[in-house]
Design a protein around this motif. Structure first.
Motif, PDB file in Angstrom:
ATOM      1  N   TRP A   1       0.856  -1.177   0.000  1.00  0.00           N
ATOM      2  CA  TRP A   1       0.000   0.000   0.000  1.00  0.00           C
ATOM      3  C   TRP A   1       0.900   1.238   0.000  1.00  0.00           C
TER       4      TRP A   1
ATOM      5  N   TYR B   1       0.644   5.829   0.116  1.00  0.00           N
ATOM      6  CA  TYR B   1      -0.261   6.941   0.399  1.00  0.00           C
ATOM      7  C   TYR B   1       0.464   8.275   0.240  1.00  0.00           C
TER       8      TYR B   1
ATOM      9  N   LEU C   1      -8.391   3.927   8.013  1.00  0.00           N
ATOM     10  CA  LEU C   1      -8.128   4.386   6.651  1.00  0.00           C
ATOM     11  C   LEU C   1      -9.390   5.019   6.061  1.00  0.00           C
TER      12      LEU C   1
ATOM     13  N   VAL D   1      -4.431   7.238  -2.124  1.00  0.00           N
ATOM     14  CA  VAL D   1      -4.029   5.897  -1.684  1.00  0.00           C
ATOM     15  C   VAL D   1      -4.150   4.943  -2.861  1.00  0.00           C
TER      16      VAL D   1
ATOM     17  N   TRP E   1       4.653  10.668  -2.248  1.00  0.00           N
ATOM     18  CA  TRP E   1       4.131   9.312  -2.093  1.00  0.00           C
ATOM     19  C   TRP E   1       5.091   8.534  -1.191  1.00  0.00           C
TER      20      TRP E   1
ATOM     21  N   LEU F   1       2.950   2.638   2.803  1.00  0.00           N
ATOM     22  CA  LEU F   1       2.022   2.619   3.939  1.00  0.00           C
ATOM     23  C   LEU F   1       1.992   1.212   4.541  1.00  0.00           C
TER      24      LEU F   1
END
Length: 532
Positions: free
Chosen positions: A180, A182, A201, A302, A328, A331
Motif C-alpha cells: 500500500w 499513500y 483508513l 491511496v 508518495w 504505507l
C-alpha cells in the motif's frame, strides 16, 4: 665377370638416381601442396556467417515503454546469439485476453512471454504446448539455475499429473514488494496519523475527501484486480488477479472464494468506500494512462503498487503539477475489518514463458531452446536483460556494477537516458529476479520498509499445491467460462450498490450454484483427497 658387375653397378646407380629423383619430386610436390594449401587458406575470403535464426515472440507491450525495432537489446541478441526476434505485440493492460485469443487462434508464435501456470494448464494438457521437461539436456543454464537456488521442489509444483512441466519459469526471492502507498504530505499536513486499520483508513479518507472534494482517494489499475488481490489477503482469501481457488486450512478443503463469507465482507467494505465516494468510480474501466495521471496530478491519495524503485518520479510529477511538497510513501498494511493484517503470499515463481508443441518439427528447434536457456538463465543473458552492455549502460567497479552517470535510475533521477524505453532493457526475457540489480535500484527508505515488513511477518503463507489431471483441468475450464463472468459482474454490482450485499447475497449464491461453483469445488477436493 667384371662386365657383369659393371652392368649391375650401372643398374644400381640408375635405380638410386631414380629413387633420389622420386624423393625430390615427392618432397617438391608435398611442399608445393602445403604452400598452395596455405596460400589458399590464408588468402581466401572469410567464411560467410550462418543465416540468423528468426524467432517469433508475443510480448506484453507497456504504455510507458513502447516497443522499438531498434532497441539495443535486440541488436545484442543478434550479435551474441545470431537471433532475430519477430516481436508481436499485445497490450499489457489486457494481456490475459491477448494470450487466450492467441492460443485459441492456433497461430501461436514460437515464444509466448508473461504467462502463469493456471492460465496455460488446459492448453498444456491438450497437447498444444511443448513439455520443457523432455528437453532439459538442451538447457544446461536452466538446470544449473534450479540447482543453485534449490528450486527443485518449486519446479515440481509446475508438473501436471503426467510428471511433465510446460512452462519455463522465472523465480524471485520471497520478499513482498507489492505494498500500500499513500500521500504522506497530505496526511501529515492535515494532522492525520498513519491508519492502522481499514476503518481508520476509511475515516481518514472521508475526512480528506471533504477537504479535497476533487480527489478520488482510493484508485487502482487493471480493473481493480491489483487492489482486490491486495485486500483479499486481509480477508484470508484470493481475490482479483489472485484467482478464485481458496484453501481452507482449518477444514483442509478448497473453496470457491467469491462464495465465501470473507469475500462478502470484502465487498461490504468496498461498497462502503464506494458509497462514501472515496473509491474511484472509474476503477473498473480506466486504463494505465488515466491511473498514472491521477497518481501524478494530485487526485489519488491511496493505491497499491510495486515499491521497488521508490517514488521519486511520481513525486517529481506532483511538483510539476503544483504540489511542491507532494510525497508518495509506503504505507504499512492496515488490518482488515475482520482482524487480519496480511499482504499477498509471495510465490517464488515470478512469471514464465511457453512455446507451442509445433516447434519440435522446426529446423531451429534446438537453437530456440538454447537461446531461451541463454537469454533467461545464463549470467550473461541476465546481465544483458537488466544491466545492459558494459561501457554503454554500466560499468563494473570493486563494489559491483553501477550504471553510467547518464542512465536514469531511482538513485539518479537526473539521468537523461531511460534504458527501458530507449534500449529495451528489463523487458522481454526478464523472467528471473537479478538480485544485484534489484538491490541496487531500491532506495534506502524502501529497503528499510521492506525489512520491517519482512520482520513483522506481514506476508501471508502460500496455499499448498493442488495437482490436477487433464480431465479435471478441462472440466474446470468449461465451468469457469460460465462462472467467472457472472461472479465478476456481480462483484462489481455489490461494490457499486446495484446489488445489496444483505438482500441479494443468497440469490447470488444460488445463481453461482446453478452455474456450477459447487461442482468446481468437488473437482478440486476430489483431486485433493487423492493427492493427500
Amino acid at each position: 665377370m667384371n662386365e657383369q658387375r659393371s652392368s649391375e653397378n650401372i643398374q644400381f646407380t640408375t635405380f638410386m638416381l631414380r629413387r633420389s629423383t622420386m624423393k625430390k619430386i615427392i618432397v617438391i610436390v608435398v611442399t608445393l601442396g602445403i604452400f598452395l594449401l596455405t596460400g589458399i587458406v590464408g588468402c581466401s575470403p572469410t567464411e560467410e556467417p550462418a543465416e540468423p535464426i528468426v524467432l517469433s515472440v508475443l510480448y506484453n507491450e507497456k504504455e510507458d515503454a513502447p516497443f522499438q525495432e531498434d532497441w539495443l537489446i535486440l541488436e545484442e541478441y543478434k550479435k551474441r546469439q545470431n537471433v532475430i526476434l519477430d516481436v508481436r505485440l499485445g497490450d499489457d493492460a489486457d494481456y490475459g485476453t491477448v494470450i487466450a485469443q492467441t492460443f485459441e487462434s492456433g497461430n501461436i508464435p514460437d515464444i509466448v512471454l508473461k504467462v502463469w501456470p493456471d492460465t496455460i494448464e488446459s492448453y498444456a494438457a491438450s497437447g498444444v504446448l511443448l513439455p520443457f521437461s523432455d528437453y532439459e539436456n538442451l538447457m544446461p543454464n536452466f538446470m544449473d539455475y534450479i540447482k543453485e537456488h534449490n528450486l527443485e521442489s518449486e519446479l515440481d509444483k509446475l508438473r501436471l499429473d503426467n510428471g511433465k512441466y510446460y512452462i519455463l519459469p522465472g523465480y524471485q526471492r520471497e520478499i513482498q514488494v507489492q505494498q500500500w502507498i499513500y500521500r504522506r504530505d497530505i496526511f501529515e499536513s492535515n494532522g492525520l496519523e498513519i491508519p492502522n486499520t481499514y476503518d481508520e483508513l476509511f475515516d481518514a479518507l472521508v475526512r480528506l475527501k471533504e477537504i479535497y472534494p476533487d480527489t478520488t482517494p482510493i484508485t487502482a489499475s487493471w480493473g481493480g484486480a491489483h487492489l482486490f488481490a491486495m485486500m483479499g489477503s486481509g480477508y484470508g482469501i484470493p481475490a482479483g488477479w489472485a484467482g478464485t481457488r481458496s484453501y481452507n486450512e482449518a477444514e483442509s478443503r478448497w473453496q470457491f472464494a467469491p462464495a465465501t463469507e470473507n469475500y462478502k465482507e470484502l465487498y461490504r467494505f468496498l461498497n462502503r468506500c464506494y458509497q462514501a465516494e472515496i473509491l474511484d468510480p472509474e476503477i473498473f474501466t480506466q486504463g494505465d494512462e488515466d491511473y498514472y495521471n491521477k497518481i501524478q496530478d494530485g487526485r489519488a491519495l491511496v493505491t497499491v503498487t510495486w515499491i521497488t524503485s521508490g517514488f521519486d518520479n511520481w513525486n517529481a510529477k506532483l511538483e510539476e503539477n503544483g504540489f511542491p511538497d507532494g510525497e508518495w510513501a509506503a504505507l504499512p498494511v492496515p488490518e482488515s475489518t475482520i482482524g487480519i493484517r496480511a499482504l499477498p503470499a509471495v510465490n517464488p515463481f515470478r512469471k514464465g514463458l511457453v512455446v507451442p508443441a509445433r516447434v519440435i518439427n522446426e529446423p531451429y528447434f534446438e537453437d530456440l531452446l538454447k537461446f531461451l536457456d541463454w537469454a533467461v538463465y545464463s549470467e550473461e543473458g541476465m546481465t544483458l536483460t537488466t544491466w545492459g552492455v558494459e561501457g554503454t549502460t554500466f560499468e563494473n567497479t570493486p563494489n559491483g556494477k553501477v550504471y553510467l552517470p547518464n542512465i536514469k535510475t531511482p538513485k539518479n533521477p537526473e539521468g537523461t537516458l531511460d534504458i527501458t524505453a530507449e534500449y529495451g532493457l528489463n523487458t522481454l526475457f526478464n523472467l528471473n529476479e537479478n538480485e544485484e540489480f534489484e538491490d541496487y535500484k531500491k532506495p534506502p527508505e524502501i529497503v528499510a520498509f521492506l525489512d520491517r515488513s519482512l520482520e513483522a511477518g506481514e506476508t501471508a503463507k502460500m496455499s499448498p499445491q493442488l495437482a490436477l489431471d487433464s480431465n479435471a483441468i478441462e472440466a474446470i475450464r468449461i465451468l469457469d467460462e460460465k462462472i467467472a463472468p457472472y461472479a465478476s459482474e456481480a462483484g462489481q454490482s455489490f461494490i457499486t450498490g446495484e446489488l445489496s450485499i444483505d438482500e441479494d447475497w443468497d440469490d447470488y449464491l444460488l445463481k453461482l450454484e446453478q452455474k456450477g461453483y459447487k461442482t468446481l469445488e468437488e473437482i478440486w477436493n476430489a483431486a485433493w483427497e487423492e493427492q493427500k
